[in-house]
Design a protein around this motif. Sequence first.
Motif, mmCIF file in Angstrom:
data_model
loop_
_atom_site.group_PDB
_atom_site.id
_atom_site.type_symbol
_atom_site.label_atom_id
_atom_site.label_comp_id
_atom_site.label_asym_id
_atom_site.label_seq_id
_atom_site.Cartn_x
_atom_site.Cartn_y
_atom_site.Cartn_z
ATOM 1 N N THR A 1 5.540 104.272 30.980
ATOM 2 C CA THR A 1 5.975 103.945 29.602
ATOM 3 C C THR A 1 4.722 103.961 28.639
ATOM 4 O O THR A 1 5.047 104.324 27.588
ATOM 5 C CB THR A 1 6.627 102.551 29.651
ATOM 6 N N SER B 1 9.065 100.239 25.465
ATOM 7 C CA SER B 1 8.234 100.819 24.999
ATOM 8 C C SER B 1 8.154 100.649 23.356
ATOM 9 O O SER B 1 7.287 100.430 22.421
ATOM 10 C CB SER B 1 8.212 102.428 24.802
ATOM 11 N N ALA C 1 6.455 97.296 23.002
ATOM 12 C CA ALA C 1 5.056 97.370 23.367
ATOM 13 C C ALA C 1 4.343 98.124 22.022
ATOM 14 O O ALA C 1 3.210 97.596 21.560
ATOM 15 C CB ALA C 1 4.743 98.509 24.456
ATOM 16 N N VAL C 2 5.106 98.959 21.324
ATOM 17 C CA VAL C 2 4.534 99.693 20.322
ATOM 18 C C VAL C 2 4.209 98.797 18.936
ATOM 19 O O VAL C 2 3.157 98.776 18.401
ATOM 20 C CB VAL C 2 5.294 101.054 19.777
ATOM 21 N N VAL D 1 4.232 104.855 24.531
ATOM 22 C CA VAL D 1 3.158 104.117 23.745
ATOM 23 C C VAL D 1 2.132 105.174 23.129
ATOM 24 O O VAL D 1 1.986 105.062 21.696
ATOM 25 C CB VAL D 1 2.631 102.884 24.275
ATOM 26 N N LEU E 1 -0.733 99.379 30.282
ATOM 27 C CA LEU E 1 0.405 98.564 29.858
ATOM 28 C C LEU E 1 1.044 98.111 31.076
ATOM 29 O O LEU E 1 1.375 98.553 32.084
ATOM 30 C CB LEU E 1 1.673 99.548 29.373
#
Length: 323
Positions: A92, A54, A57-58, A96, A80
Amino acid sequence: MVKRSRILGCGSYLPANVVTNRDLESRVDTTDEWIVQRTGIKARHIAAEGELTSDLAVAAATRALEHAGVDAGSIDCIVLATTTPDNTFPATATKVQAALGTKGFALDIQAVCAGFVYALSIADNFIRAGQATRALVIGAETFSRLLDWKDRTTCVLFGDGAGAVVLEGYDAPGTSADRGVLSTHLHSDGSTYGLLYVDGGPSTTGTTGHVRMNGQDVFRHAVSKLSSVVEEALAANGMEPSTVDWLVPHQANQRIIDGIARKLKLSTDKVVLTVDRHGNTSAASIPLALAEAVHDGRIKRGDVVLMEAIGGGLSWGAALVRW
């Protein structure tokens, strides 16, 4: 007129820790020469302890939003793609969503290395169906957490990272000259399940497990199936290989990438290659490569970009996009 999804921006993130082939020589029975000859990989990024999927991803999504010039609050869908979620559930993508402050809905999808193509297809279809206006499509992996560091046939191949794109719906004439996602093409063959898998899970061992792979068979399937889906994508849009400006492939093995480029009769300078520096980052590999080529100016407005990938399942697919 038809509804299309155009890409407004893209972003990427790689963990700071770089592990070279020379570094691995002290950990497993391998050599830099052996790895490079068979895969083209020279180094990969490995997430730090406590650095989660995460988080990657962020970071990538934040950069994609900045590049697109849009506010997170205008995003109403997050898809995602990941094989390495923070937890078994919830998705997840919801972490995000909370971190970014987006609205609407968020979900994970799992197609391993083909994950980003699958996620792009899903988000594109949400937009075409009117269920979303702006979407974040992310591929993010901490794949190193699935590796058996004593298995030299797999641990040398993979790395960690994340990439993201922002999609926006718009009305277009509906021709191959439109900007955005022209078409996506998805396939899977469950009879090949045992060629590339993780030997654990909640319903079997109750553990995460490690990656196991029959490399030779996966290579053989990859060449044939990717060639076929590339032809399918071009035919669906009435295009010839010569109309492709850039090939942005899944970054698993340089020999596979070279084979697809030869089939398309694309020169090597029209292939976006990151496998040497990133290794195989699974669902993150295509958006990582895409972001690199966009931000360094190689991919320009109006260029035709072909993305293709294959992963466990086996699952594979292609997406044809006009930038």
